[in-house]
Design a protein around this motif. Structure first.
Motif: not given
Length: 208
Positions: A6-11, A13-18, A55-66
């Motif tokens: 959750d912390v990584f997801d927040y970072i 979205a709001h802190v990390a660079t690309a 800014p990365a403007e991102g987040g974590l996403e579950r890696r899909e299968i297939g």
């Protein structure tokens, strides 16, 4: 571990660079993590290194299968708004706090947007239910070039996907109650399949 994610997801979205997002994504991949980094700016780094500090403007996403990523980034990248809806549907489904109902709605928009011009071109506000009915009522108007999927089969698949709203008591254009994760996942894969079939002309008007 969940708290750390959750912390990584927040970072992201709001802190990390690309650049930092790309580095974290490599670490997750090397560590065979079930999670990956998604970012608006990270995919642009190869062509424009100057974006590293943006800014990365991102987040974590579950890696899909297939082959979901391959279909979205290669097969459907030029499919316009259908591609945009599917990317949003995937993110709503696989992010840290999944929203299956929102994902289902985006999947429906993707199918309706790309299928309506072919199946219900005169409808002002086409829905997946209308599209399925049009195919079911006159399957001979179109030809499928996908082995194992004829027009009757396609109409059945679309009808079952649309029926999710009826099972949950929603009668509007968009679902208003909670759709389960499994239902949203099934709808996403149906939307992905149908969008690819139409985008690559594997379904066409029958010869007259």
């Amino acid at each position: 571990p969940h708290r750390a994610l959750d912390v990584f997801d927040y970072i992201l979205a709001h802190v990390a660079t690309a650049q930092e997002a790309a580095a974290l994504d490599r670490l997750l991949l090397d560590g065979r993590s079930a999670w990956k980094v998604v970012s608006h700016t990270m995919p642009l780094l190869a062509a424009n290194p100057g974006l590293q500090s943006q800014p990365a403007e991102g987040g974590l996403e579950r890696r899909e299968i297939g082959d979901v990523d391959a279909v979205l980034t290669e097969s459907l990248s030029t499919a316009g708004t259908a591609h945009e809806y599917l990317v949003k549907a995937r993110h709503d489904l696989f992010r840290r706090d999944p929203d299956p109902t929102a994902s289902y709605a985006e999947s429906m928009k993707a199918v309706e947007g790309i299928a309506a011009p072919l199946f219900t071109p005169k409808a002002s506000k086409p829905t997946l239910g209308m599209i399925a009915a049009a195919i079911r009522d006159a399957p001979g108007k179109w030809t499928s070039h996908v082995p194992g999927i004829d027009m009757a089969h396609l109409a059945s698949i679309l009808s079952q996907t649309w029926a999710v709203q009826d099972r949950h008591g929603s009668t509007g254009e968009n679902p208003v109650v909670r759709v389960t994760f499994d239902e949203a996942l099934a709808a996403f894969h149906v939307a992905l399949m149908v969008a690819a079939m139409i985008h690559h002309d594997l379904i066409q008007h029958a010869a007259t």
